[in-house]
Design an enzyme around this catalytic site. Sequence first.
Site, short mmCIF file in Angstrom:
data_model
loop_
_atom_site.label_atom_id
_atom_site.label_comp_id
_atom_site.label_asym_id
_atom_site.label_seq_id
_atom_site.Cartn_x
_atom_site.Cartn_y
_atom_site.Cartn_z
N ASP A 135 9.17 6.37 91.95
CA ASP A 135 9.34 7.77 92.36
C ASP A 135 9.90 7.88 93.77
OD1 ASP A 135 8.36 8.44 89.93
OD2 ASP A 135 6.33 8.90 90.63
N LYS A 188 14.73 1.27 58.79
CA LYS A 188 15.42 2.56 58.69
C LYS A 188 14.57 3.53 59.50
CE LYS A 188 17.62 5.71 55.45
NZ LYS A 188 17.29 6.93 56.17
N ARG A 210 25.15 14.19 64.36
CA ARG A 210 25.90 13.89 63.15
C ARG A 210 26.65 15.13 62.65
NH1 ARG A 210 25.27 13.98 57.61
NH2 ARG A 210 26.29 12.24 56.57
N CYS A 232 -14.83 35.68 55.09
CA CYS A 232 -14.92 34.50 55.96
C CYS A 232 -16.13 33.64 55.57
CB CYS A 232 -15.03 34.94 57.42
SG CYS A 232 -15.29 33.54 58.54
N CYS A 289 -9.75 35.59 59.96
CA CYS A 289 -11.03 36.27 60.08
C CYS A 289 -10.93 37.12 61.35
CB CYS A 289 -12.16 35.25 60.23
SG CYS A 289 -13.67 36.05 60.80
S1 IVH Z 1 23.52 2.53 59.50
C1 IVH Z 1 27.54 3.97 57.62
N1 IVH Z 1 21.13 1.70 60.16
O1 IVH Z 1 19.90 6.71 57.98
C2 IVH Z 1 26.10 3.87 57.77
N2 IVH Z 1 21.38 4.00 59.58
O2 IVH Z 1 21.60 7.81 55.37
C3 IVH Z 1 25.63 4.00 59.17
N3 IVH Z 1 19.33 5.32 59.78
O3 IVH Z 1 22.46 8.82 59.03
C4 IVH Z 1 24.19 4.08 59.30
N4 IVH Z 1 18.04 3.68 60.47
O4 IVH Z 1 20.59 8.38 60.67
C5 IVH Z 1 21.87 2.76 59.76
N5 IVH Z 1 19.09 0.84 60.82
C6 IVH Z 1 19.83 1.88 60.43
C7 IVH Z 1 19.28 3.16 60.27
C8 IVH Z 1 20.09 4.21 59.83
C9 IVH Z 1 18.10 4.97 60.17
C10 IVH Z 1 19.69 6.68 59.34
C11 IVH Z 1 20.94 7.22 59.98
C12 IVH Z 1 21.86 7.58 58.85
C13 IVH Z 1 20.95 7.58 57.67
C14 IVH Z 1 21.69 7.05 56.48
#
Ligand code: IVH
Length: 666
Positions: free
Chosen positions: A35, A112, A133, A404, A422
Amino acid sequence: MDIKEKIAELRAELHRHNYNYYVLNAPEICDKEFDDKMRMLQELEEAYPEYMDETSPTMRVGSDINKNFTQVSHKYPMLSLANTYSETEVADFYERVHKALNEDFEICCEMKYDGTSISLTYEDGKLIRAVTRGDGEKGDDVTDNVRTIRSVPLVLHGDHYPSSFEIRGEILMPWKVFEELNREKGAREEPLFANPRNAAAGTLKMQNSSTVASRKLDAYLYYLLGDNLPCDGHYENLQKAAEWGFKTSDLTRKCHTLQEVFDFIKYWDVERKNLPVATDGIVLKVNSLRQQKNLGFTAKSPRWAIAYKFQAERALTRLIKVTYQVGRTGAVTPVANLEPVQLSGTTVKRASLHNADIIEGLDLHIGDMVYVEKGGEIIPKITGVDIDSRSFMLGEKVRFITYCPECGSRLTRYEGEAAHYCPNETACAPQIKGKIEHFISRKAMNIDGLGPETVDLFYRLGLIRNAADLYDLTVEKIKGLDRMGEKSAENIIAGIAQSKKIPFERVIFALGIRFVGETVAKKIARAFKDIDELRQATFEKLISIDEIGEKIGESILLYFANQVNLRLIERFKTAGLQLCRTEENIKEYTNKLAGKSIVISGIFTHHSRDEYKDLIEKNGGKNVGSISAKTSFVLAGENIGPSKLEKANKIGIPIVSEDDFLKLIS
Ligand code: IVH
């Protein structure tokens, strides 16, 4: 060392500490040191605005200028992934890739992440743009908001990165932050976020980047795009990206056989529950970029990748009965009581049914076999009824209650709201306890040593029936209760005594008037000199106050129309609570800026932006985000944005300097 070098050195140091803390989870210096360095940099930047840089670590605090997002086209469209819930389809994918390539290949297995996707563009090692996106072709430019995310590097490490590239990933709100945010929202009686994904997406689209900064988002990056990537392997490229300072997942593995892929899936289907952020599946990607190119894309998604989604965990069990819970605000929530069933590692006995409409929609009967799911939400919910298992004996239909369950009052339903309430605010036990809990909470009277359990204990023993009763407690009355030692008893009583110093605005918040949150409480404290003036205020007077609309106005009138509340306030007065502004407070308030809408822009020397906002409000003005014909003037520091200046000049809005502004209100 000259100033420019000193600034550059501080920036580099702060970027590095930021990375150590937010990406590596391995800080080298303590928060205070960090900080102090940050403050030093801020001061230098304020004094030498000519060295201003959008990628400075000071930019992470965001700004309170409201922004409308501009749309930007993606250089490469943001496609989605083919999804599957079936292991057979994963095997099919593997086989398809094998046939098409007709050579050895590696599969990169990744989590994912379940957040909101983002595309970041870097040029010459600097973050220049962050875009959502959107529809896949174009998205919103949310660069200012993304800059506040500490794990997103504003400048890259080393010099081995391509001069221009894009990196995509997921913006997430960690579980902990999500739960805390919902707790706060609950306390303010605001609608909660259903899951961290919605919370992250909602936050990213907020117009005020300083609020975004306070929300503690995180970002994992998983996809590099560009013409000059360092390696042929996707996995290897991500490792490079990690060296450049990006937060990439360290759970990613390369697999060489289908069995290894299945082992990865099986492991993480269980272990993901221990991760700090939400995940909803595994993404499998062919590792080699050359092979990816060979496989190509369909119109919607790449042929070189697939997402295996984890089953939303679901169980089938019997509905025993429906009970009803009454919250602090009087909102009544129906709860399904179930035959215990195992669901994602815990035994579920109860699930939320949300409101009367949901029950009606499910056509629920006692004894039904129901599906329980634990999605991204914290509380399991009933998502359906297994109609086939309804035998010849159909149980009684579930109908929402009319009275209630706690106090017997007839429930009401406000127009346009899903919940039943209530109305017996002052004599319904959970509402009373909830009100006392709110009263003692940190942002209200901040009474140390008292928590919900103690409130419950005192309530059960008949020691307190409302917040004013707290001020009649003594050490003698409470020591020895339920193993409470003398020391704890003394602490509680001291905490209660201490709360008598809490200023007027927080006392107003503590009263728990419906819809009166912290900000509104402040506005009220500015508009009325004491509680009596507030009590006598007319509806017209109330709604003439900034931020108070009809709903809040009515709620305040209703509060003071209730004799029970008036008696409570009399007792607070006797106890010595701050029910009026102090001399100190009063001096700070003037009407010098009454009716004025003021835009703040630039970098200031004497006060911070927040302090100027406060000064404007204390002097009766209003701080607004963007310049329009209604703006009275722009309070401008150094380096006011060129587009702001142009707009102000175009519509003839005066520019007032920092010094002139201070003279104006002095
Ligand atoms: S690759 C062309 N890797 O899942 C594909 N996507 O339906 C590029 N997501 O819109 C995406 N984890 O928001 C990729 N390890 C990962 C991911 C990932 C989450 C999401 C992403 C994408 C959706 C795909």
